[in-house]
Write a protein that holds these residues in place. Structure first.
Motif, PDB file in Angstrom:
ATOM      1  N   GLU A  20       0.826  -1.213   0.000  1.00 45.07           N
ATOM      2  CA  GLU A  20       0.000   0.000   0.000  1.00 45.07           C
ATOM      3  C   GLU A  20       0.864   1.268   0.000  1.00 45.07           C
ATOM      4  N   LYS A  21       1.953   1.242   0.757  1.00 47.13           N
ATOM      5  CA  LYS A  21       2.836   2.412   0.828  1.00 47.13           C
ATOM      6  C   LYS A  21       3.570   2.606  -0.505  1.00 47.13           C
ATOM      7  N   TRP A  23       2.521   1.589  -3.387  1.00 45.33           N
ATOM      8  CA  TRP A  23       1.495   1.994  -4.347  1.00 45.33           C
ATOM      9  C   TRP A  23       1.291   3.513  -4.309  1.00 45.33           C
ATOM     10  N   ARG A  24       1.255   4.070  -3.114  1.00 38.13           N
ATOM     11  CA  ARG A  24       1.118   5.534  -2.991  1.00 38.13           C
ATOM     12  C   ARG A  24       2.275   6.234  -3.696  1.00 38.13           C
ATOM     13  N   THR A  27       1.771   6.239  -7.440  1.00 37.25           N
ATOM     14  CA  THR A  27       0.555   6.814  -8.036  1.00 37.25           C
ATOM     15  C   THR A  27       0.211   8.233  -7.582  1.00 37.25           C
ATOM     16  N   GLN A  28       0.887   8.769  -6.593  1.00 34.50           N
ATOM     17  CA  GLN A  28       0.577  10.129  -6.142  1.00 34.50           C
ATOM     18  C   GLN A  28       1.615  11.094  -6.719  1.00 34.50           C
ATOM     19  N   PRO A  29       1.168  12.077  -7.526  1.00 33.76           N
ATOM     20  CA  PRO A  29       2.096  12.977  -8.228  1.00 33.76           C
ATOM     21  C   PRO A  29       3.156  13.629  -7.341  1.00 33.76           C
ATOM     22  N   HIS A  30       2.775  14.104  -6.152  1.00 30.59           N
ATOM     23  CA  HIS A  30       3.770  14.771  -5.306  1.00 30.59           C
ATOM     24  C   HIS A  30       4.832  13.786  -4.817  1.00 30.59           C
ATOM     25  N   LEU A  31       4.477  12.507  -4.688  1.00 27.61           N
ATOM     26  CA  LEU A  31       5.455  11.489  -4.300  1.00 27.61           C
ATOM     27  C   LEU A  31       6.283  11.044  -5.506  1.00 27.61           C
ATOM     28  N   ASP A  40       1.834  14.926 -14.107  1.00 21.79           N
ATOM     29  CA  ASP A  40       0.407  15.206 -13.906  1.00 21.79           C
ATOM     30  C   ASP A  40      -0.360  13.872 -13.915  1.00 21.79           C
ATOM     31  N   GLU A  42      -2.488  10.640 -13.084  1.00 15.05           N
ATOM     32  CA  GLU A  42      -3.675  10.252 -12.318  1.00 15.05           C
ATOM     33  C   GLU A  42      -3.884   8.764 -12.571  1.00 15.05           C
ATOM     34  N   PRO A  43      -4.172   7.996 -11.519  1.00 15.40           N
ATOM     35  CA  PRO A  43      -4.318   6.548 -11.682  1.00 15.40           C
ATOM     36  C   PRO A  43      -5.668   6.163 -12.303  1.00 15.40           C
TER      37      PRO A  43
END
Length: 139
Positions: A20-21, A23-24, A27-31, A40, A42-43
């Motif tokens: 889960e970590k 995956w973040r 998939t998260q732009p800031h990460l 930019d 988006e999943p």
């Protein structure tokens, strides 16, 4: 006549973080910006996005991408097109006793793209090292 072989860069790493970590971080732009490139993203399957990097003041890299497959916490795949290279990047996450095995494959390197192939081999090792650092900081 046979078709020349298409080459694939493969990187496998085991991280102590749960799927889960990771995956973040995938998939998260800031990460993504912290370990890969500005984006930019988006999943959303079929969504087009770009990855951007400026390794030097006189060099700007823009990679055109499109999400192909999303299976949360398991698989993420997207096209990666830049500089004449049309490839596909696939991340596969597999839970282990101590965390997660992450497999990254970038496939689509033609025999005449040796420089891109070698560059990707080196770059993905650097990306994985930065991902490791990021994961130790994430809650």
């Amino acid at each position: 006549m046979t078709t020349p072989p298409i080459r694939t860069v493969v990187l496998e790493r085991e991280f102590t973080a749960p799927p889960e970590k990771i995956w973040r971080a995938l998939t998260q732009p800031h990460l993504l910006e912290e370990w890969l490139m500005q984006t930019d993203f988006e999943p959303v399957e079929g969504r087009k996005f770009t990855l951007r990097n400026q390794p030097r003041p006189d060099v700007s890299v823009v990679i055109d991408c499109q999400v192909r497959t999303i299976e949360p916490h398991k698989t993420l795949s997207y096209s990666w097109d830049a500089f004449g290279l049309e490839s596909v990047v696939t991340f596969t996450l597999e839970p282990t006793a101590s965390g997660t095995r992450l497999r990254m494959e970038q496939t689509g390197f033609r025999p005449d793209q040796d420089l891109a192939f070698k560059g990707a081999q080196a770059a993905w090792k650097q990306f994985a090292a930065r991902l490791d650092v990021l994961l130790t900081r994430l809650d």
